[in-house]
Design an enzyme around this catalytic site. Sequence first.
Site, PDB file in Angstrom:
ATOM      1  N   LYS A   1       0.988  -1.209  -0.030  1.00 29.23           N
ATOM      2  CA  LYS A   1       0.058  -0.141  -0.006  1.00 29.23           C
ATOM      3  C   LYS A   1       0.926   1.319   0.045  1.00 29.23           C
ATOM      4  CE  LYS A   1      -4.221  -1.769   0.955  1.00 29.23           C
ATOM      5  NZ  LYS A   1      -5.481  -2.045   1.815  1.00 29.23           N
TER       6      LYS A   1
ATOM      7  N   ARG B   1      -4.290  -9.931   4.626  1.00 24.64           N
ATOM      8  CA  ARG B   1      -4.227  -9.834   3.011  1.00 24.64           C
ATOM      9  C   ARG B   1      -3.015  -9.723   2.365  1.00 24.64           C
ATOM     10  NH1 ARG B   1      -6.190  -6.676  -1.066  1.00 24.64           N
ATOM     11  NH2 ARG B   1      -7.653  -7.641  -2.501  1.00 24.64           N
TER      12      ARG B   1
HETATM   13  C1  9MG Z   1      -9.944  -5.641  -1.929  1.00 25.96           C
HETATM   14  N1  9MG Z   1      -8.984  -4.913  -0.830  1.00 25.96           N
HETATM   15  C2  9MG Z   1      -8.090  -4.232  -1.134  1.00 25.96           C
HETATM   16  N2  9MG Z   1      -7.511  -3.721  -0.077  1.00 25.96           N
HETATM   17  C3  9MG Z   1      -8.163  -4.445   1.159  1.00 25.96           C
HETATM   18  C4  9MG Z   1      -8.064  -4.425   2.249  1.00 25.96           C
HETATM   19  O1  9MG Z   1      -7.213  -3.917   3.011  1.00 25.96           O
HETATM   20  N3  9MG Z   1      -8.996  -4.985   3.150  1.00 25.96           N
HETATM   21  C5  9MG Z   1      -9.967  -5.821   2.510  1.00 25.96           C
HETATM   22  N4  9MG Z   1     -10.609  -6.730   3.340  1.00 25.96           N
HETATM   23  N5  9MG Z   1      -9.987  -5.927   1.221  1.00 25.96           N
HETATM   24  C6  9MG Z   1      -9.140  -5.217   0.478  1.00 25.96           C
END
Ligand code: 9MG
Length: 285
Positions: free
Chosen positions: A224, A258
């Site tokens: 990110k 994730r």
């Molecule tokens: C789809 N998506 C992109 N970034 C995300 C994040 O931080 N959390 C979740 N649950 N989905 C995300």
Amino acid sequence: MPGPRLLCGGNWLDLSQPVVMGVLNVTPDSFSDGGRHVDAEAAIARGLELAAEGAAIIDIGGESTRPGAESVPVQDELRRVIPVVRGLARESRVLLSVDTSQPEVMRQAVDAGARLINDVRALQLPGALQAAAASGAAVCLMHMQGDPRTMQRRPEYADLVTDIKAMLAARAQACIAAGIGRERLCLDPGFGFGKQLAHNLELLRRLSEVGALGLPLVVGLSRKSLLQALTGRGVGDRLAGSVALATIAVLQGAHVVRAHDVAATLDAVRVAAALRPGGSDAGVV
Ligand code: 9MG
């Protein structure tokens, strides 16, 4: 008393040790034939790689939710996502998650084999709550201020963590009222979604306060843009920073991380989990 777990389409996902959710973006800029079509076979092959690297969940999404991204017509999202969910359900037993806010995509993805709905809009689009309730799938409710097109313009909070917790608690209550039991819910504070650098850092420092809501905690920090600000590195060069953030998130109580780079992230979350109070010392001689 069972440890943390999540009921996904009738099967329990054990979260007593943190797990990695592999990211599988099926947008034209990821698996494209050079035109506007997504190559489903290439996406399925990548999904199998993520599973082989140790992902407990694969999150399949056909709509970019990056800052500034425009929304995608539902028919395009269906065309991108459904063949990939179906193919992975056929070829692997890994838990499949669909990253969508659209009720029709939820319905068709669950029919095709998805057992978790990951909605960055927390089931707030018309019909989403009902579609998710009827599906039997687990649901990840994410916090976002605004929408992906505008969310980074000027996000403002009275108190960041109090505001995020209030929104997530209200959405969890709405789910329970619609028939989605607590055992099917997990929460995500939404790093980068309507949050500037200082917000993201405060949220990471205070993540355990979100965990105090008592539902499994999902985080997405991988690659990110806060890493651009912290390290100066471009999106293709953020592995070390992403792994560091995943480690900190697990130390602060995250259950699901994730991530794009599953193998490296899994090593990091295992190390971090062993250092949590009551963590295992397996493998240490
Ligand atoms: C789809 N998506 C992109 N970034 C995300 C994040 O931080 N959390 C979740 N649950 N989905 C995300």
